[in-house]
Design a protein around this motif. Structure first.
Motif, PDB file in Angstrom:
ATOM      1  N   LYS A  65      16.018 -20.679  -5.886  1.00  0.00           N
ATOM      2  CA  LYS A  65      15.331 -21.788  -5.810  1.00  0.00           C
ATOM      3  C   LYS A  65      14.883 -22.388  -7.353  1.00  0.00           C
ATOM      4  N   GLN A  66      14.305 -21.137  -8.011  1.00  0.00           N
ATOM      5  CA  GLN A  66      13.945 -21.253  -9.209  1.00  0.00           C
ATOM      6  C   GLN A  66      15.095 -21.519 -10.149  1.00  0.00           C
ATOM      7  N   ARG A 109      18.015 -22.914  -9.517  1.00  0.00           N
ATOM      8  CA  ARG A 109      18.437 -24.288  -9.375  1.00  0.00           C
ATOM      9  C   ARG A 109      17.528 -25.421 -10.396  1.00  0.00           C
ATOM     10  N   GLU A 110      16.454 -25.139  -9.827  1.00  0.00           N
ATOM     11  CA  GLU A 110      15.237 -25.853 -10.690  1.00  0.00           C
ATOM     12  C   GLU A 110      15.472 -25.958 -12.392  1.00  0.00           C
ATOM     13  N   PRO A 144      22.660 -29.307  -7.044  1.00  0.00           N
ATOM     14  CA  PRO A 144      21.773 -28.312  -7.307  1.00  0.00           C
ATOM     15  C   PRO A 144      22.290 -26.810  -6.817  1.00  0.00           C
TER      16      PRO A 144
END
Length: 369
Positions: free
Chosen positions: A142-143, A145-146, A157
């Protein structure tokens, strides 16, 4: 290879192939071998989940304890990384830095599945930026992707994160993977985690020899299935003068190391409890040497993959820990002697993996399909 060579090569039936493969896989008898040496010999252990590598070694090694493998992971002597067949494996640090480059062509092909979500993305720039992010500190997917979306806000993403995983050798940092510990998946590069650079892409010939030592006798297609690679025929042909050849009952040519063990087909093969995703069941194109045709597809339901057990060397059913019981569900009828042997092996497995707990052993309903 000429037609004459193929037709005159000795035939190995399924039981002979089964016993040879079990011997190479350290499953004919518990072997007194350190966990690190076993992981190296086996060219890694499939590890989509945390526990399977531990159960895989418990089935194979004499004197193994989960703390041994967990300690190796804590000391960064083994790591969890996407490698063969685009799945997570536990590899030694050395193999992480050599086998991962070997399968890079497969990771490059995988990127093609996400082309639509990566339009306008410079993949070399993505790799460089992803490296900066995960080497600054381990990042979750998740990090990651962000962080990449800042550079390419219009890209998909998920495709960005998968592209980073394909372009870079990303390992899962501890505490993920440690026995009895919990931790989310956080990633950094293998080079950063291990403190040394990746090795140059190895010549496949050496890996062919290692594959045969762990999974042989085997065909070219078998190894390609194990590695998730294509075009390995040339490597086998280069090695042919130093190998022996056989054929299976279908006439497929099998290669092997001259001095590798090939036990008699009637060699006893005690029951073994294997984890889900054990490489024994996944590393050949023709899996009938371990999986009877009538049991094909019986080890999973949808996305759920079951732990399995062997009787007489072949897949015989599934098992699970349910509450305070080890539940054994065979695919067919077991004789009383087989039931007793399965129970004895279940007790051994539980003593290794859960010495502080008490479990009943229940023979569940025969699983039919």
């Amino acid at each position: 290879m000429t037609k004459t060579t193929t037709t005159t090569a000795p035939v190995l039936g399924n039981r002979a192939l089964n016993r040879a493969t079990l011997d190479r896989q350290l499953l004919l008898r518990p072997v007194a071998l350190p966990a690190k040496a076993a992981v190296e010999h086996l060219l890694g252990l499939q590890a989509q989940n945390v526990k399977p590598p531990y159960y895989a070694l418990a089935a194979r090694l004499d004197g193994f304890t989960p703390g041994e493998l967990s300690g190796l992971m804590a000391e960064r002597e083994v790591v969890r990384i996407v490698s063969m067949r685009s799945t997570i494996h536990t590899h030694t640090a050395d193999d992480c830095l050599t086998l991962r480059p070997l399968v890079q062509p497969a990771r490059d092909r995988e990127l093609g599945n996400f082309r639509k979500g990566l339009q306008g993305v410079d993949l070399d720039r993505l790799a460089a930026l992803a490296r900066e992010l995960v080497e600054a500190e381990p990042r979750t997917m998740k990090q990651l992707r962000e962080g990449l979306l800042v550079e390419w806000p219009d890209a998909d993403p998920q495709a960005l994160a998968i592209a980073a995983r394909c372009k870079l050798p990303l390992v899962q940092v501890t505490p993920r993977g440690l026995w009895g510990k919990s931790g989310q998946v956080a990633l950094t590069t293998a080079e950063h985690w291990l403190g040394r650079p990746a090795e140059p892409t190895p010549d496949p010939d050496a890996t062919v020899l290692r594959y045969l030592a762990a999974f042989g006798p085997a065909s070219v297609k078998d190894m390609q299935t194990w590695a998730g690679l294509t075009r390995l025929r040339d490597a086998f042909e280069r090695l042919r003068p130093n190998l022996v050849t056989f054929r299976d009952v279908h006439g497929v040519e099998l290669f092997d190391l001259p001095d590798a063990p090939r036990p008699d087909a009637d060699t006893p093969a005690p029951p073994r409890f294997l984890p889900e995703f054990d490489n024994l069941l996944l590393s050949h194109a023709d899996r009938t040497r371990v999986i009877p045709p009538e049991y094909r597809g019986r080890t999973w339901q949808g996305n759920l993959v079951h732990c399995t057990f062997l009787v007489d060397g072949f897949l015989a059913g599934v098992w699970k820990l349910e509450g305070d019981a080890l539940v054994i569900e065979p695919f067919g009828r077991l004789t009383k002697a087989q039931r007793d042997e399965v129970r004895t092996e279940g007790e051994r497995m539980l003593a290794v993996m859960h010495p502080e707990s008490s479990y009943d052993i229940r023979l569940g309903t025969v699983v039919r399909r």
